[in-house]
Design an enzyme around this catalytic site. Structure first.
Site, mmCIF file in Angstrom:
data_model
loop_
_atom_site.group_PDB
_atom_site.id
_atom_site.type_symbol
_atom_site.label_atom_id
_atom_site.label_comp_id
_atom_site.label_asym_id
_atom_site.label_seq_id
_atom_site.Cartn_x
_atom_site.Cartn_y
_atom_site.Cartn_z
ATOM 1 N N GLU A 80 -5.943 55.059 32.176
ATOM 2 C CA GLU A 80 -5.264 55.991 32.803
ATOM 3 C C GLU A 80 -4.788 57.189 31.917
ATOM 4 O OE1 GLU A 80 -1.307 55.008 34.285
ATOM 5 O OE2 GLU A 80 -1.960 53.074 33.574
ATOM 6 N N CYS A 112 -2.646 50.676 35.290
ATOM 7 C CA CYS A 112 -2.652 49.702 34.297
ATOM 8 C C CYS A 112 -3.598 48.581 34.692
ATOM 9 C CB CYS A 112 -1.453 49.038 34.089
ATOM 10 S SG CYS A 112 -0.174 50.269 33.535
ATOM 11 N N HIS A 234 0.688 41.567 32.557
ATOM 12 C CA HIS A 234 1.067 42.993 32.081
ATOM 13 C C HIS A 234 2.364 43.251 31.885
ATOM 14 C CE1 HIS A 234 1.219 47.478 32.355
ATOM 15 N NE2 HIS A 234 1.832 47.490 33.232
HETATM 16 N N1 CAA Z 1 22.856 44.646 26.504
HETATM 17 C C1 CAA Z 1 21.795 43.987 27.278
HETATM 18 N N2 CAA Z 1 21.228 44.234 28.222
HETATM 19 C C2 CAA Z 1 21.123 45.409 28.705
HETATM 20 C C3 CAA Z 1 22.308 46.334 28.361
HETATM 21 C C4 CAA Z 1 22.985 45.967 27.110
HETATM 22 N N3 CAA Z 1 23.759 46.701 26.473
HETATM 23 N N4 CAA Z 1 22.532 47.224 29.193
HETATM 24 C C5 CAA Z 1 21.496 47.211 29.974
HETATM 25 N N5 CAA Z 1 20.959 45.803 29.840
HETATM 26 C C6 CAA Z 1 19.913 45.194 30.680
HETATM 27 C C7 CAA Z 1 19.976 45.668 32.180
HETATM 28 O O1 CAA Z 1 20.978 44.604 32.713
HETATM 29 C C8 CAA Z 1 18.611 45.334 32.826
HETATM 30 O O2 CAA Z 1 18.380 44.146 32.676
HETATM 31 P P1 CAA Z 1 17.727 43.307 34.133
HETATM 32 O O3 CAA Z 1 16.704 44.234 34.756
HETATM 33 O O4 CAA Z 1 17.359 42.122 33.763
HETATM 34 O O5 CAA Z 1 18.851 43.490 35.101
HETATM 35 C C9 CAA Z 1 17.819 46.039 31.727
HETATM 36 O O6 CAA Z 1 18.808 46.299 30.608
HETATM 37 C C10 CAA Z 1 17.577 47.504 32.057
HETATM 38 O O7 CAA Z 1 18.594 48.347 32.374
HETATM 39 P P2 CAA Z 1 18.566 49.326 33.426
HETATM 40 O O8 CAA Z 1 17.689 48.451 34.637
HETATM 41 O O9 CAA Z 1 19.881 49.926 33.678
HETATM 42 O O10 CAA Z 1 17.445 50.399 32.837
HETATM 43 P P3 CAA Z 1 17.006 51.704 33.378
HETATM 44 O O11 CAA Z 1 17.294 51.740 34.745
HETATM 45 O O12 CAA Z 1 17.744 52.868 32.556
HETATM 46 O O13 CAA Z 1 15.457 51.511 33.136
HETATM 47 C C11 CAA Z 1 13.233 50.992 33.955
HETATM 48 C C12 CAA Z 1 14.727 50.477 33.511
HETATM 49 C C13 CAA Z 1 13.537 51.686 35.544
HETATM 50 C C14 CAA Z 1 12.260 49.765 34.164
HETATM 51 C C15 CAA Z 1 12.772 52.277 33.177
HETATM 52 O O14 CAA Z 1 12.483 51.792 32.048
HETATM 53 C C16 CAA Z 1 11.571 52.757 33.583
HETATM 54 O O15 CAA Z 1 11.490 53.786 34.693
HETATM 55 N N6 CAA Z 1 10.185 52.249 33.237
HETATM 56 C C17 CAA Z 1 9.205 52.710 33.429
HETATM 57 C C18 CAA Z 1 8.488 52.046 34.691
HETATM 58 C C19 CAA Z 1 8.000 50.625 34.567
HETATM 59 O O16 CAA Z 1 7.868 50.323 33.508
HETATM 60 N N7 CAA Z 1 8.185 49.853 35.528
HETATM 61 C C20 CAA Z 1 7.627 48.654 35.583
HETATM 62 C C21 CAA Z 1 6.910 48.203 36.725
HETATM 63 S S1 CAA Z 1 5.445 49.190 36.953
HETATM 64 C C22 CAA Z 1 4.419 48.566 35.914
HETATM 65 O O17 CAA Z 1 4.277 47.648 35.680
HETATM 66 C C23 CAA Z 1 3.158 49.853 35.656
HETATM 67 C C24 CAA Z 1 3.530 50.392 34.277
HETATM 68 O O18 CAA Z 1 2.959 49.903 33.421
HETATM 69 C C25 CAA Z 1 4.412 51.580 34.486
#
Ligand code: CAA
Length: 384
Positions: A80, A112, A234
């Site tokens: 992609e 992906c 994935h």
């Molecule tokens: N110590 C330990 N854990 C902590 C922590 C700390 N100090 N602070 C936060 N965490 C944990 C949270 O509890 C959370 O865990 P859970 O999901 O188990 O609850 C984890 O860390 C992530 O925290 P947030 O959810 O607050 O993180 P965020 O909102 O800033 O970002 C995300 C997370 C939205 C996935 C971001 O990384 C993102 O946008 N990623 C890109 C999109 C993606 O990868 N999506 C996945 C599915 S789509 C797909 O698979 C296709 C692809 O390849 C993109």
């Protein structure tokens, strides 16, 4: 029926590495959010003379050094992060690998997922022509905006697979489960070098797709879940595999092999998201690190935003010692990446996608192939 599947597999990645503890400190975030919360330690970052073509060609070159290229009449390149709107990445790789002219070379896209689409196409081609072999390459560079939630999940990597009849590594079983649904969870518009993402929606869409694809697999003669020794997923970030496995276990009411989540994520924790290659670097990690799998069934869970999912199963054929024998080479490749400080990475992030204007590219990569630059608006690649 002739057994068809993955005869051999190889991984390649980018020249540079960014440490996520350092990135967390620069972003004012607790490093455990990235390391434990997302399950990521580092991410690979390409040099200016690397892209999906050079990484894919490198993985394929290492593979073909072992297997030879005899019988290859199809080269499928899943990505992609395409480098041209018309010409396929497969054609560039075909030349870099010195493959004969009598090969069909095509690029496939669906976020992906398309590496799995390419693998399915390869299985179909070989079912019709069992004497042929198909080279399947998945290669991607995951880029999000600086200081965005997706930033720590960036990465770069490629996996090359030789698909054949009577495979030495993993026989892929005929039944599979599929699911498609139009969802705006993650995409990259044509005028953007970074992805647009609705993080929360992307996670729920992924989990829903796993459930739907598993149910479809059950309806199409797939195995009982208790007969699957280990699943690989994935992995946009490795914690996502844990979420997917917990969901699969909950809705099927089964206890699954959680140890395989560790053995299946050794490389992904360090490479970051490699989109199309992510599931197959996870499979490689599992095969290199999980003992006792020979003759057992593995499940491959593929998800591509937008969205398409597929679950395949396969029987591992290679013995533990043979599979383990490849581990040090991949770990050595990851250890030998050149570290970028956060300011160095930020500077390179801003100019990571070269324009279509003519340019010469500085020689940096240690890979066998490099992106030499753009001449007459056409991309040129060469041996490094
Ligand atoms: N110590 C330990 N854990 C902590 C922590 C700390 N100090 N602070 C936060 N965490 C944990 C949270 O509890 C959370 O865990 P859970 O999901 O188990 O609850 C984890 O860390 C992530 O925290 P947030 O959810 O607050 O993180 P965020 O909102 O800033 O970002 C995300 C997370 C939205 C996935 C971001 O990384 C993102 O946008 N990623 C890109 C999109 C993606 O990868 N999506 C996945 C599915 S789509 C797909 O698979 C296709 C692809 O390849 C993109």
């Amino acid at each position: 029926m002739t057994a068809i599947g993955i005869h051999d597999i190889e991984v390649a990645t980018g020249h540079h590495v960014v440490n996520l503890t350092e990135l967390a400190e620069a972003r004012g975030v607790d490093p455990n959010k990235y390391i434990k919360g997302l399950g990521q330690d580092e991410f690979s970052f390409p040099a200016p003379d690397e892209d999906v073509v050079t990484m894919g060609a490198t993985a394929a070159h290492r593979l073909l050094e072992r297997t030879g290229a005899e019988g290859i009449r199809t080269l499928l390149f899943a990505t992609e992060t395409g480098v041209d709107q018309s010409k396929s990445t497969a054609v560039f790789v075909h030349k870099l690998l010195d493959l004969p002219g009598e090969v069909r070379s095509i690029e496939l896209k669906q976020a992906c997922y398309s590496g799995t689409g390419a693998l399915q196409a390869a299985l179909g081609i070989i079912a019709r022509n069992p004497g042929e072999r198909v080279l399947v390459i998945s290669s991607d560079i995951a880029r999000y905006e600086l200081d965005s939630p997706g930033e720590p999940t960036q990465g770069a990597g490629a996996v090359a697979m030789l698909v054949s009849a009577d495979p030495a590594l993993v026989e892929i079983e005929p039944a599979s489960g599929v699911f498609s649904e139009d969802v705006d969870d993650f995409w990259r518009p044509n005028d953007s070098s970074t992805a647009v993402v609705d993080g929360g929606l992307s996670i729920t869409a992924y989990l829903k797709s796993v459930e739907k694809a598993w149910k479809d697999l059950e309806q199409h003669g797939g195995p009982s879940i208790s007969d699957v020794a280990a699943f690989v997923y994935h992995q946009p970030f490795t914690k996502m595999a844990r979420k997917a496995q917990a969901h699969l276990a909950a809705f099927t009411g089964t206890e699954l092999n959680d140890g395989a989540l560790d053995t299946g994520s050794v490389y992904n924790r360090r490479m970051g998201n490699s989109y199309t290659a992510s599931l197959y670097s996870a499979l490689t990690s599992l095969l290199h690190h999980e003992d006792g799998l020979t003759g057992k069934r593995v499940g491959l869970v593929s998800y591509g935003s937008g969205s398409v999912a597929e679950i395949l199963t396969g029987i591992v054929r290679a013995d533990d010692a043979t599979r383990r024998g490849f581990r040090d080479r991949v770990l050595g490749m990851l250890d030998s990446r050149v570290r970028l400080s956060v300011p160095e990475y930020e500077g390179m992030h801003e100019k990571a996608m070269p324009s279509a204007e003519d340019t010469e590219t500085a020689a940096v990569t240690k890979s066998p192939f490099r992106f030499a630059g753009v001449r007459g608006r056409a991309r040129h690649y060469e041996r490094a």
